[in-house]
Write a protein that holds these residues in place. Structure first.
Motif, mmCIF file in Angstrom:
data_model
loop_
_atom_site.group_PDB
_atom_site.id
_atom_site.type_symbol
_atom_site.label_atom_id
_atom_site.label_comp_id
_atom_site.label_asym_id
_atom_site.label_seq_id
_atom_site.Cartn_x
_atom_site.Cartn_y
_atom_site.Cartn_z
ATOM 1 N N TYR A 196 0.851 -1.190 0.000
ATOM 2 C CA TYR A 196 0.000 0.000 0.000
ATOM 3 C C TYR A 196 0.889 1.244 0.000
ATOM 4 N N ASN A 197 0.869 2.003 -1.089
ATOM 5 C CA ASN A 197 1.611 3.266 -1.152
ATOM 6 C C ASN A 197 0.760 4.366 -0.521
ATOM 7 N N CYS A 198 1.089 4.716 0.716
ATOM 8 C CA CYS A 198 0.339 5.749 1.452
ATOM 9 C C CYS A 198 0.949 7.109 1.115
ATOM 10 N N VAL A 199 0.446 7.714 0.034
ATOM 11 C CA VAL A 199 1.039 8.930 -0.527
ATOM 12 C C VAL A 199 -0.045 9.970 -0.790
ATOM 13 N N SER A 200 0.391 11.197 -1.033
ATOM 14 C CA SER A 200 -0.567 12.271 -1.310
ATOM 15 C C SER A 200 -0.462 12.807 -2.724
ATOM 16 N N SER A 201 0.704 12.706 -3.330
ATOM 17 C CA SER A 201 0.940 13.390 -4.610
ATOM 18 C C SER A 201 0.097 12.848 -5.756
ATOM 19 N N THR A 202 -0.333 11.597 -5.683
ATOM 20 C CA THR A 202 -1.113 11.009 -6.777
ATOM 21 C C THR A 202 -2.464 11.694 -6.941
ATOM 22 N N ASP A 203 -3.123 11.966 -5.819
ATOM 23 C CA ASP A 203 -4.485 12.517 -5.862
ATOM 24 C C ASP A 203 -4.613 13.912 -5.250
ATOM 25 N N ASN A 204 -3.583 14.363 -4.555
ATOM 26 C CA ASN A 204 -3.624 15.679 -3.906
ATOM 27 C C ASN A 204 -2.244 16.325 -4.049
ATOM 28 N N PRO A 205 -1.811 16.595 -5.287
ATOM 29 C CA PRO A 205 -0.424 17.022 -5.526
ATOM 30 C C PRO A 205 -0.117 18.410 -4.976
ATOM 31 N N LEU A 206 1.163 18.599 -4.652
ATOM 32 C CA LEU A 206 1.638 19.866 -4.093
ATOM 33 C C LEU A 206 3.087 20.051 -4.514
ATOM 34 N N THR A 207 3.401 21.171 -5.168
ATOM 35 C CA THR A 207 4.796 21.444 -5.508
ATOM 36 C C THR A 207 5.487 22.102 -4.318
ATOM 37 N N PHE A 208 6.805 22.094 -4.360
ATOM 38 C CA PHE A 208 7.557 22.724 -3.279
ATOM 39 C C PHE A 208 7.231 24.212 -3.195
ATOM 40 N N ASP A 209 7.116 24.885 -4.336
ATOM 41 C CA ASP A 209 6.845 26.319 -4.319
ATOM 42 C C ASP A 209 5.452 26.611 -3.766
ATOM 43 N N GLU A 210 4.483 25.749 -4.079
ATOM 44 C CA GLU A 210 3.139 25.920 -3.520
ATOM 45 C C GLU A 210 3.171 25.742 -2.006
ATOM 46 N N ARG A 211 3.943 24.763 -1.534
ATOM 47 C CA ARG A 211 4.059 24.576 -0.092
ATOM 48 C C ARG A 211 4.705 25.785 0.566
ATOM 49 N N ARG A 212 5.747 26.325 -0.070
ATOM 50 C CA ARG A 212 6.422 27.496 0.482
ATOM 51 C C ARG A 212 5.442 28.652 0.670
ATOM 52 N N ARG A 213 4.619 28.901 -0.350
ATOM 53 C CA ARG A 213 3.681 30.024 -0.257
ATOM 54 C C ARG A 213 2.653 29.802 0.845
ATOM 55 N N GLU A 214 2.107 28.593 0.935
ATOM 56 C CA GLU A 214 1.123 28.295 1.984
ATOM 57 C C GLU A 214 1.745 28.417 3.376
ATOM 58 N N CYS A 215 2.969 27.941 3.507
ATOM 59 C CA CYS A 215 3.633 27.978 4.818
ATOM 60 C C CYS A 215 3.966 29.410 5.230
ATOM 61 N N GLU A 216 4.403 30.222 4.281
ATOM 62 C CA GLU A 216 4.731 31.611 4.612
ATOM 63 C C GLU A 216 3.496 32.365 5.094
ATOM 64 N N LYS A 217 2.340 32.081 4.482
ATOM 65 C CA LYS A 217 1.089 32.706 4.941
ATOM 66 C C LYS A 217 0.793 32.303 6.387
ATOM 67 N N ALA A 218 0.930 31.007 6.669
ATOM 68 C CA ALA A 218 0.644 30.516 8.029
ATOM 69 C C ALA A 218 1.646 31.061 9.038
ATOM 70 N N CYS A 219 2.906 31.203 8.628
ATOM 71 C CA CYS A 219 3.938 31.694 9.553
ATOM 72 C C CYS A 219 3.762 33.170 9.888
ATOM 73 N N LYS A 220 3.206 33.935 8.965
ATOM 74 C CA LYS A 220 2.929 35.343 9.257
ATOM 75 C C LYS A 220 1.872 35.468 10.348
ATOM 76 N N LYS A 221 0.931 34.518 10.366
ATOM 77 C CA LYS A 221 -0.103 34.519 11.406
ATOM 78 C C LYS A 221 0.437 34.008 12.735
ATOM 79 N N HIS A 222 1.461 33.146 12.671
ATOM 80 C CA HIS A 222 1.978 32.504 13.881
ATOM 81 C C HIS A 222 3.506 32.593 13.930
ATOM 82 N N PRO A 223 4.061 33.824 14.058
ATOM 83 C CA PRO A 223 5.526 33.959 14.112
ATOM 84 C C PRO A 223 6.084 33.370 15.412
ATOM 85 N N LEU A 224 7.334 32.920 15.336
ATOM 86 C CA LEU A 224 7.982 32.367 16.527
ATOM 87 C C LEU A 224 8.671 33.471 17.317
ATOM 88 N N LEU A 225 8.452 33.474 18.605
ATOM 89 C CA LEU A 225 9.158 34.415 19.475
ATOM 90 C C LEU A 225 10.620 34.012 19.608
#
Length: 424
Positions: free
Chosen positions: A240-269
């Protein structure tokens, strides 16, 4: 903390758990005869998850833990009186020399049993090391050998193999965004969020593959159930290949953009710098980014630590990070195509109640939603920070940015000035 929900639902849950301590590197897990007899009498399902997940583990140690440890677990299963199913948890990248990963056990040109019987044969081990160069690292190689070994035990009991891709923080359970591991993708993600990792040797357009840890856990349980239910109809070892890219793909650049948005809301002290990413698949550009964004600030910080009488550590940290980068370079610059029909068949076999209790279908969440959960989860559970300290964290980060940027500007300016005088 992670057992609070369980304790509320069943205050006496600990009475249903028996912990038996063992050592994967020792014969029979170093279990005493009483513990071994207990396992043989009372074991119905074995979920073999334990392994060394260090990508650059020394070969003999990787074989001892990942291969010999798996054989010990399989032997316990063979001697168990009531075993109903055995699930071996491998990795989606166990055959990553091929960019199209099918749900099958791939043949290997070496005998796992012969290797285990001759670990003190230096020539044999050197031949194994040479053969293993087909794989990106010792982790994926020893996982592939363990899969081949598990295949041989289907004659004794029902066996299945689950291959998760890169396991990340949870989506729902035991708590949204929970994470306690620094290995693999978690480690690089944590380092990026902390401001330590600012450049990556990766193709921004490559499709990455990550799965929430609770979806992997639920899939392991579901595979154990299905393996038992179909024990008579299914003579083969299903993978069983338990993966996400086959049906819910995400590029590295897309992940970067989503993460940067979330990090702006939750910056680390406590972060040392704001999360930024300069990514390149080009080796020269990556090294240039690494020099400017990693090593120059590291040498400055280590010099400051020496002046304060403390031990320098940042340069050594980046040397270790570079070793990890080298061991995952294949994964971070390759888009893999995974077959996952067996996983889809598993979803179809589960009831609506099962889907609610054991969600493991990676089509059922968006990455925006996932990172809105994962980032504050890391802040709260890994870095132990208050989610309400946003204003203080932003103020602190602005000061750190000013100091770091001013220092880098001065250093680069001095270097350019020196170059100007040299070329005059």
């Amino acid at each position: 903390m992670i057992f609070e929900r369980l304790a509320k639902k069943n205050p006496n849950y600990q009475e249903r758990i028996r912990v038996i301590e063992g050592d994967l590197e020792k014969p029979n897990f170093d279990l005493c005869p009483e513990s071994m007899d207990y396992l043989k009498e009372h074991t119905h399902v074995i979920l073999h998850i334990a392994a060394t997940v260090k990508f650059d583990e020394e070969m003999i140690k990787a074989i001892t833990i990942n291969l010999a440890g798996t054989r010990t677990a399989l032997e316990i299963g063979r001697q168990s009186k009531n075993l109903q199913s055995f699930v071996y948890v491998s990795t989606a990248y166990s055959n990553s020399y091929d960019e199209h990963i099918q749900e099958r056990v791939y043949p290997i040109d070496c005998n796992p049993e012969k290797i285990l019987a001759n670990l003190d044969d230096e020539k044999l081990i050197q031949d194994v090391i040479q053969y293993s160069l087909k794989w990106p690292n010792t982790y994926t190689f020893t996982k592939a050998m363990a899969e081949a070994l598990a295949l041989e035990y289907r004659q004794h009991f029902p066996v299945a193999i689950l291959r998760p891709s890169c396991v990340m923080a949870s989506l729902n359970e035991p708590l949204p965004g929970w994470c306690d591991s620094i290995y693999g993708s978690n480690g690089t993600f944590i380092g990026w969020y902390y401001g330590l990792i600012r450049t990556s040797h990766i193709d921004p357009e490559v499709t990455i593959d990550t799965v929430p840890v609770d979806y992997v856990s639920n899939a392991i349980i579901a595979v154990g159930w299905k393996t038992y239910m179909e024990r008579t109809q299914e003579p083969e070892v299903l993978v069983y290949n338990c993966v996400s890219s086959t049906d819910n793909p995400l590029t590295f650049d897309e992940r970067r953009r989503e993460c940067e948005k979330a990090c702006k809301k939750h910056p680390l002290l406590t972060g040392i710098y704001k999360p930024i990413t300069f990514a390149s698949s080009n080796e020269i550009m990556f090294r240039l980014y690494s020099l400017v964004l990693h090593y120059l600030p590291a040498y400055i910080m280590d010099m400051a630590l020496r002046f304060r009488g403390e031990k320098p550590r940042l340069v050594d940290t980046y040397v270790k990070i570079d070793k990890v980068v080298a061991s995952v370079k294949k994964f971070s610059n390759t888009t893999y195509l995974f077959d996952n029909q067996n996983m889809k068949d598993l979803y179809l076999a589960m009831s609506p109640v099962d889907h609610q209790q054991y969600p493991c279908d990676n089509r059922n969440y968006s990455w925006r939603l996932y990172f809105e959960v994962a980032v504050p989860g890391l802040k709260k559970y890994f870095f132990k920070e208050d989610l309400n300290n946003v204003k203080r964290a932003r103020q602190a980060m602005r000061k750190k940015e000013l100091i770091v940027n001013t220092t880098l500007f001065l250093i680069v300016g001095l270097m350019l000035l020196q170059l100007y005088y040299l070329l005059r």
